[in-house]
Each structure stands twice: as structure tokens, then as C-alpha cells.
Design a protein around this motif. Structure first.
Motif, PDB file in Angstrom:
ATOM      1  N   GLY A 126      53.007  37.042  45.574  1.00  0.00           N
ATOM      2  CA  GLY A 126      53.748  38.016  45.866  1.00  0.00           C
ATOM      3  C   GLY A 126      53.724  38.638  47.094  1.00  0.00           C
ATOM      4  O   GLY A 126      54.485  37.573  48.188  1.00  0.00           O
ATOM      5  N   ASP A 209      50.420  43.098  46.526  1.00  0.00           N
ATOM      6  CA  ASP A 209      49.556  42.524  45.409  1.00  0.00           C
ATOM      7  C   ASP A 209      48.158  42.362  45.680  1.00  0.00           C
ATOM      8  O   ASP A 209      47.357  42.604  44.939  1.00  0.00           O
ATOM      9  CB  ASP A 209      50.219  41.254  45.039  1.00  0.00           C
ATOM     10  N   VAL A 210      48.034  42.139  46.977  1.00  0.00           N
ATOM     11  CA  VAL A 210      46.455  42.042  47.249  1.00  0.00           C
ATOM     12  C   VAL A 210      46.259  42.067  48.793  1.00  0.00           C
ATOM     13  O   VAL A 210      47.009  41.521  49.515  1.00  0.00           O
ATOM     14  CB  VAL A 210      46.065  40.543  46.662  1.00  0.00           C
ATOM     15  N   GLN A 224      37.396  47.783  51.070  1.00  0.00           N
ATOM     16  CA  GLN A 224      36.598  47.822  49.808  1.00  0.00           C
ATOM     17  C   GLN A 224      36.687  49.091  49.151  1.00  0.00           C
ATOM     18  O   GLN A 224      37.017  49.181  47.690  1.00  0.00           O
ATOM     19  CB  GLN A 224      35.481  46.972  49.591  1.00  0.00           C
ATOM     20  N   ASN A 225      36.418  50.026  49.768  1.00  0.00           N
ATOM     21  CA  ASN A 225      36.272  51.368  49.219  1.00  0.00           C
ATOM     22  C   ASN A 225      37.370  52.096  48.911  1.00  0.00           C
ATOM     23  O   ASN A 225      37.530  52.737  47.863  1.00  0.00           O
ATOM     24  CB  ASN A 225      35.284  52.267  50.149  1.00  0.00           C
ATOM     25  N   GLU A 226      38.334  51.806  49.739  1.00  0.00           N
ATOM     26  CA  GLU A 226      39.704  52.924  49.800  1.00  0.00           C
ATOM     27  C   GLU A 226      40.806  52.019  49.151  1.00  0.00           C
ATOM     28  O   GLU A 226      41.810  52.641  48.566  1.00  0.00           O
ATOM     29  CB  GLU A 226      40.199  53.042  51.130  1.00  0.00           C
ATOM     30  N   ALA A 227      40.759  50.628  49.074  1.00  0.00           N
ATOM     31  CA  ALA A 227      42.057  49.874  48.566  1.00  0.00           C
ATOM     32  C   ALA A 227      42.259  50.205  47.013  1.00  0.00           C
ATOM     33  O   ALA A 227      41.324  50.433  46.169  1.00  0.00           O
ATOM     34  CB  ALA A 227      41.978  48.727  48.749  1.00  0.00           C
ATOM     35  N   ARG A 228      43.620  50.680  46.714  1.00  0.00           N
ATOM     36  CA  ARG A 228      43.898  50.800  45.411  1.00  0.00           C
ATOM     37  C   ARG A 228      44.504  49.600  44.561  1.00  0.00           C
ATOM     38  O   ARG A 228      45.082  49.607  43.596  1.00  0.00           O
ATOM     39  CB  ARG A 228      44.859  52.197  45.310  1.00  0.00           C
ATOM     40  N   PRO A 230      43.952  44.994  44.406  1.00  0.00           N
ATOM     41  CA  PRO A 230      42.750  44.103  44.761  1.00  0.00           C
ATOM     42  C   PRO A 230      42.512  43.541  46.150  1.00  0.00           C
ATOM     43  O   PRO A 230      43.487  43.746  46.983  1.00  0.00           O
ATOM     44  CB  PRO A 230      43.435  42.830  43.766  1.00  0.00           C
ATOM     45  N   PHE A 232      40.642  40.577  48.553  1.00  0.00           N
ATOM     46  CA  PHE A 232      39.740  39.309  48.562  1.00  0.00           C
ATOM     47  C   PHE A 232      38.850  39.526  49.636  1.00  0.00           C
ATOM     48  O   PHE A 232      39.401  39.608  50.913  1.00  0.00           O
ATOM     49  CB  PHE A 232      40.815  38.037  48.946  1.00  0.00           C
ATOM     50  N   MET A 401      37.081  37.993  40.278  1.00  0.00           N
ATOM     51  CA  MET A 401      38.241  38.121  39.842  1.00  0.00           C
ATOM     52  C   MET A 401      39.238  37.394  40.880  1.00  0.00           C
ATOM     53  O   MET A 401      39.387  37.417  42.016  1.00  0.00           O
ATOM     54  CB  MET A 401      38.849  39.757  39.783  1.00  0.00           C
ATOM     55  N   HIS A 402      39.943  36.358  40.165  1.00  0.00           N
ATOM     56  CA  HIS A 402      40.970  35.622  40.701  1.00  0.00           C
ATOM     57  C   HIS A 402      40.687  34.539  41.737  1.00  0.00           C
ATOM     58  O   HIS A 402      40.757  33.265  41.441  1.00  0.00           O
ATOM     59  CB  HIS A 402      42.078  36.451  41.353  1.00  0.00           C
TER      60      HIS A 402
END
Lengths: 427, 427
Positions: A126, A209-210, A224-228, A230, A232, A401-402
Motif C-alpha cells: 500500500g 502501512d509500514v 521503533q519506539n514511537e511508531a504506531r 509496523p 521493518f 513479522m511479515h
């Protein structure tokens, strides 16, 4: 050029528009033909080559703006575009055009007893958000990889390379338009306001989406700490090599030196060497000697120091340190069990290698270690999308994941089910 | 039995221990044999059947504790265990034992020009958190699915079925132990404190890899909003059926009624019927008539009401409503384009079906709609892991990352790369 002084409401409105445009572009890209995407990539490459002077001028402006800020040569090096690196950028786009298009591929198909025929088919993910530092070429590389897999992308580079990224982006947009693809397939997120990053990390109201962070540890950690949404990413490449007593010594020597010293700043560089206690005494000495001869500082555990007293003593912290430099920590371990224990404790789940001829040792190494990439009798420096045959990668993920390991075009996809019926109803 | 009055520090310490135990169990389960896992599942089934009286007594205690609280019959129904449902629970465990074990499966393998042989192999995900309401059998179903894929699981059921879940859990643990598997492979999270859920949603300090919420919309919404780890869930199953002018009318009649009325409370129940304006006038009338004859309330858009005036008028809100009841909203659309537009606007990305004989219509439906499951000439009620041949599912996911559609044993896995070398170093 954006106004450096933007109010919070302006930023919010702008980010909102970027998100909506990206979603709209993603809808169109989901059904874009392979031909159109490849035509766009080739047109982008052509435009970049034709715009060399403009790109170099934009880059010069970036370099001028950081003059006198006392930045390290290696940092300035990553920022700098040259004729050669511009050629490389264009070549990279052409190579991505040659990749197999994953969209529409039937991953697996099966029939049900009631006659339903089910297919799992690849679709784009997406909208992908890429947050990066320094390297302006990421603007082209990441944009192209996302596009090939049918995704829209939001690119947020470093402020230090803002002019370069904008110039490259302009070439990409020309390429998109010439192929009839939406210009919002690849959008730049302004670098003049840190709030823009926060908005991306929140997902832009479901538009993203990511997120893929490309850069130093503090950037990756923040994402990594703040993202709401996913992410990579990998935080560290704390790669281990274990040399078993059954190893071929010549092979071990070549691999160990290559794994550490080929390029010390990459995530696949080995940071800790584990040697089987049962290996002949000469093994440890030979490996340490070869590493030092190659210019590497060797730090030894207590049990290593008893055999090679002159080394720098390794502290507890060394086992958790990704040096990204010509430094390695070495320890003697109780065979494969000891290696598995140590790696299980200190691994960053990225890449580990075993040098051994005993198949039982290799089997345990492969089965009992939970890292993205496990190699037998090969260098950890192969932890790379290109080396894996993916053609390229947008990054390496240590998450489970993924996508795990190199994230190439195929990993930038999702899937859906197509179920073919002939009138079936469920009892 | 847990003390109902627990301090915050107690909860934190307890959740911490649960997380550490789960990670430890997951390490052991990653290398557990298929035989051991299947033996555990069969032993669990045996133990459950032998403990029928205890299970029914525990359930009676749960039912007694909710007496007089004015709960709906359907709710009490979901809480109630019977001899038959206990038999079904045991049978479900035996069926999961028969599934193919996905762990260790080589998903794909390829060779590189330099001789490296690369395999992508399935591994467990790690630790799965399941948060559920009402149905005590989820304790067994979800526990078993996670175990089969080599994962440790943390189960947090509803307080209304606490005694039942505990009794079932005791049977599961007996089964684990008899097969030599760690008893912490399946742990119950106490239901007496809501803070425990918050701790799970935060990921238990990296212990939890993914969370699966099973229950009503407010539970799923809370989990999706608050979870700091990935979630497999769907908020709504707002499923559409589009009947094209090219549809076989008899087939359309059977499928439409089945899709709505087979079971109205499942996520795969159709909620909106879209009929091609170009379909013969009789199509709309016939479908509406059959739905009403089956006991369904039909709400019509303005253009439907012009043809069938007696219907309840559908409001804008109806198109966004998942009724989970014998109600359906109907609209006339401009062919496949109109159907794609409507679904694109209102879809929850779960499941949509097209009834048509025109292949171009089917192709557009499949290509241009971004939902997890797309069916041609079959009922939306097939949106189910069992019907897909997965044997069972822990839930259905509408997200695009990692697992989309039914989440079965195979989706509860990750992968890693095994690279076989013969001494390769990277140039």
C-alpha cells in the motif's frame, strides 16, 4: 522550496494531504502494469543521467550548507554525490526494472472438496514510509523498490541532503509522469520540521502501512519506539562466527577475516568470534594472528587471554557491542552448546555463521539459534539483499513479522485470497 | 485461586514472570518434535474428556456468579459448556494434532551463482497473547493452535468464564507434562485485574510477539488502539455481495440468502447487497423477496425504493453498518464500476463476493478491490479457516502485514534463512 517557518497547523495539513495523495496513488498503482512501472523506472534513470549537472549543483549546495559544522569525513562522504555515484543510481533503477514483478503472483493455490478453488495472490502493501539520513541515493533506491512492488512511498530524508533529494525526486516524478503513473506515487516529506517525522510515525491517520528507517542507531531506535505502525528495521547487527573443532582451518581463516574486515561498517560485519575449546590450540592463535595482520584489534575473554596474553581484555560490555570498526571480541566456548548459549544471550537476531564439518553441529546451529540469517561455511557479509538474489533491499529486518532478513521487492507486498466458485453455499 | 486484591507492584511482578516463563517455554518449543506436540494434544483431549464433571462444575460456578446480572441469553449461551461442547473441544484438539506441522518446512530454496544454497524455513513466531471474552473453549482452541506451530501462549479470557478457563487450562497443562513439554507453554493470565491486559498490550517487555483479540468490537478496538505489538484482528466484517447483470439468477438467489442468513452473527455474513442496474428488473425483486421470505429485513437505497417501495429506507449510516442480524441493506449500482466504488468506500477489507458470468467483471472485481477474501460465485460465509482447509483458525485478520484473512497454524509462524556454503567469502 518550502518556507522554513511553518506553523503546527500547516504541518498537520500538509502531512494530511501527503497521506491522502499517497493512498490515492496507491490505489492506482495496485493495478498498474509491469510495463508501466518498468517504463517509469527507465525514464527515471534517463532523467537522472540527463540532469547530472543539476544534481551535482544541488549536492554542492547541500555540502556548502554543512561547511564548518565539524562533521566527520565519513559523514560528508555519505552525503556526497559524484558522477560515478549518479551513474550508479541510474543503473540501480534499471536493475530494479529487470526484477520480477511480484504483484499478481499466485503464491499458492489449492482446491477444496466442495469444488472451491482458492488462490493466495500477491498484492502491494500500500503506502510505505521511508525515513532516512545522509545518503541522497536512498531517495532513488527506496522510491524505485517501493514502486516496483506497486506501492506509493513517502520519503523523508535528512535535512543535510535536502537539496540533493529534491533534485533526485524531481527526476523521479518526471519518470512517473512519462509512464502515465501518478506523480504522488513518490512524495518527499519536507525536512524542515521534525513534527513531520512524528506525523509519519503515527501512521498519518491510517495512510501508512509500514515504515522503514534507514540510518544510525538513534534514528532506528526512535522509530521503533514511537511508531504506531509496523516497522521493518534492525537496531543492531551483532553478528557472531563460531569456529567448531571440526572446522577446516584454512576455510575458517578466510571466512573469519572476510566477515570482520571486508567492510567493518556494515550490519553483516562479524563482531564476536567464538572458538570451540576443543579446537587445536593452533586454531585460536592462527585466527587471532590473521585478524591482527589484517589490521583488526582483537579483544579476548579471560580464557582466550590465558592462551594469548597480549590481547586487550574483553569486558562484559564487549559481548554486547557492535563495533562497526576494526575491532572484534573473541571467546573460547564449550563446543556447539556453548556457542548456542552465548549467541542466545547476546545476539541481535541478525546474522550468525558456523564454520564446521560436523553435520550434527551444523544442524544444532541452524535449529537452535533464532536469528534472521544463519550461515554454514560462509561469511556473515553475505547478509544482503543483493547477495541473496533479491536484486536489492530496502533494509534488513530482524523482526519476526511479515519480513525477516533482507527486505526486497517481494517483501514489500501483501496478499489476498481469490476464491473461484461455481455456486457453492455453506451448509 | 488468586487473591482478588492485588497491588500494582504484584501485578507487574506477576506479569513479568509470565512473560519470562513464556519466552523460556518458547525456546524449548521451537525445537519440540511434531510427535511430542501431537502427543500433548491427544493427552489434552483425553484429560478433558475424563474431567467432564469437573469442567461442568467449574462452568456451573461461572454461570452462578453471573446470575441476576441481566445478561442476554445469547451471552449466557456463549459462556455455557455442555457435554456436547466438551466433546467438541476434545475433538478439536485431536483435529489440530492431525494438521501438518508447519515448523521446519522449507518455504522456498534457491542457489546463488557463487554456490551458496539458501533456504527460507518456517519457525514458530515465539510468544502469542490471546485476549478473549466469554467462550471458555477458546482456552483450548487457541492454546492448541499456538502450540502446534511451536509457540508459547498467554491466554487472558473473560472474568465471566474464569473458573471454566482455569479448569480447562489444568487439563491442557496435564497434557503438556505427559508429553514432556514445558508447562509454561500455555499460561493463563489472571482475569481479576484489568491492569494485566494493559501489560499484555505493551508486549510484556518484548516477550509477546503478537496479540490476537477474540471478542466484541470494543475489545478488538481497545486492543488495536493500545497494543504496542502487532495484532491479528478484524474490527468488522462488513461484507458485500455484488450481483452483476451477467449473473445466473438461480445461483444468485441461493448464494445471497446463504450469505446473509446461514448465520447472521458471523463476520462473514453479508451486510450489503449491490445489484447491477442493468440486471433485469426481476433480479432485484426476486432477491429481495427471497431474503424477506427467509426472515430478513431489507433496507433499500433511494433507487431500490423506486422499484420496491415498501422497504425500510436505508440511510447513509446503513452502508457502514455491520448488522450481525437478519437485516441487509440493498443498493442498485452502475455495474462493476459502481460496485467497486461502493465497496472501496464502505468495505472493512474483510470479504466480498461477486455473482457474475462475465469474466471481465470478475477480473475487475478481483483486481481492484483490496479485501482479504474475494469470492466469485460462492457465499461470503466461506470466510473461515476451516472452510479454507487450514483446519482451524485463531481469528481472521484484515491487516495487510504477515497474515491476512484466516489466521491458521501456518500463519502463526515466522521464518529464518539457512545458507549453506562451501567456504564462500564476499569480494
Amino acid at each position: 522550496m518550502l518556507d522554513k517557518v511553518s506553523g503546527a497547523a500547516d504541518i498537520a495539513a500538509m502531512m494530511d494531504a501527503l497521506g491522502r495523495n499517497a493512498k490515492s496513488a496507491a490505489r492506482a498503482l495496485a493495478t498498474a502494469s509491469t510495463e508501466a512501472k518498468n517504463a517509469a523506472l527507465h525514464a527515471m534513470a534517463d532523467t537522472i543521467l540527463a540532469a547530472k549537472d543539476e544534481l551535482l549543483a544541488a549536492n554542492a549546495a547541500d555540502l556548502k550548507s554543512i561547511e564548518g559544522k565539524g562533521l566527520l569525513p565519513s559523514f560528508i562522504d555519505r552525503l556526497t554525490l559524484t558522477e560515478k555515484s549518479i551513474d550508479g543510481m541510474a543503473q540501480g533503477l534499471r536493475e530494479i526494472a529487470e526484477f520480477k514483478d511480484p504483484v499478481g503472483e499466485v503464491i499458492t493455490a489449492w482446491d477444496r472438496p466442495n469444488g472451491l478453488q482458492i488462490e493466495r495472490v500477491r498484492t502491494p502493501l500500500g503506502v510505505i514510509g521511508v525515513i532516512y539520513e545522509s545518503r541522497p541515493n536512498v531517495t532513488a533506491d527506496a522510491g524505485a523498490l517501493c514502486l516496483k512492488a506497486g506501492n506509493a512511498v513517502l520519503l523523508r530524508g535528512g535535512s543535510d541532503s535536502a537539496f540533493s533529494s529534491q533534485a533526485i525526486h524531481a527526476c523521479l516524478v518526471k519518470g512517473l509522469k512519462s509512464a502515465g503513473l501518478p506523480e504522488h506515487a513518490i512524495q518527499l516529506v519536507p525536512t524542515t520540521d521534525r513534527a513531520a517525522v512524528g506525523a509519519m510515525l503515527s501512521g498519518l491517520d491510517g495512510a501508512i502501512d509500514v515504515i522503514v528507517p534507514r540510518g544510525g542507531k538513534s534514528l532506528v531506535a526512535r522509530v521503533q519506539n514511537e511508531a504506531r505502525v509496523p516497522v521493518f528495521a534492525h537496531l543492531e547487527g551483532l553478528c557472531h562466527i563460531y569456529v567448531d573443532a571440526s572446522a577446516d582451518l584454512d576455510m575458517a581463516k578466510k571466512i573469519v577475516v572476510n566477515a570482520k574486515m571486508r567492510r567493518t561498517g556494515v550490519c553483516g560485519a562479524a563482531e564476536t568470534l567464538l572458538v570451540d575449546k576443543a579446537a587445536a590450540g593452533a586454531v585460536l592463535a592462527t585466527l587471532v594472528n590473521d585478524l591482527q595482520a589484517a589490521g583488526c584489534e582483537v579483544r579476548g575473554s579471560a580464557n582466550v587471554l590465558t592462551q594469548i596474553p597480549g590481547l586487550v581484555p574483553a569486558t562484559e560490555e564487549d559481548w554486547s557491542t557492535e563495533y562497526l570498526d576494526a575491532v572484534i571480541s573473541v571467546k573460547l566456548v564449550d563446543g556447539i552448546s556453548g556457542a548456542i548459549d552465548h549467541i542466545g544471550t547476546y545476539s541481535s537476531h541478525h546474522t550468525e555463521a558456523v564454520i564446521a564439518e560436523n553435520p550434527a553441529v551444523v544442524a544444532r546451529f541452524f535449529n537452535e539459534i533464532d536469528s534472521a540469517i544463519l550461515l554454514h561455511n560462509a561469511s556473515t557479509q553475505f547478509a544482503d539483499g543483493g547477495e541473496f538474489g533479491m536484486g536489492g533491499e530496502i533494509g534488513i529486518s530482524t523482526g519476526k513479522m511479515h519480513a525477516r532478513g533482507p527486505v526486497g521487492v517481494e517483501q514489500l507486498t501483501s496478499f489476498k485470497y481469490r476464491v473461484h466458485g461455481t455456486g457453492q453455499t455453506r451448509p
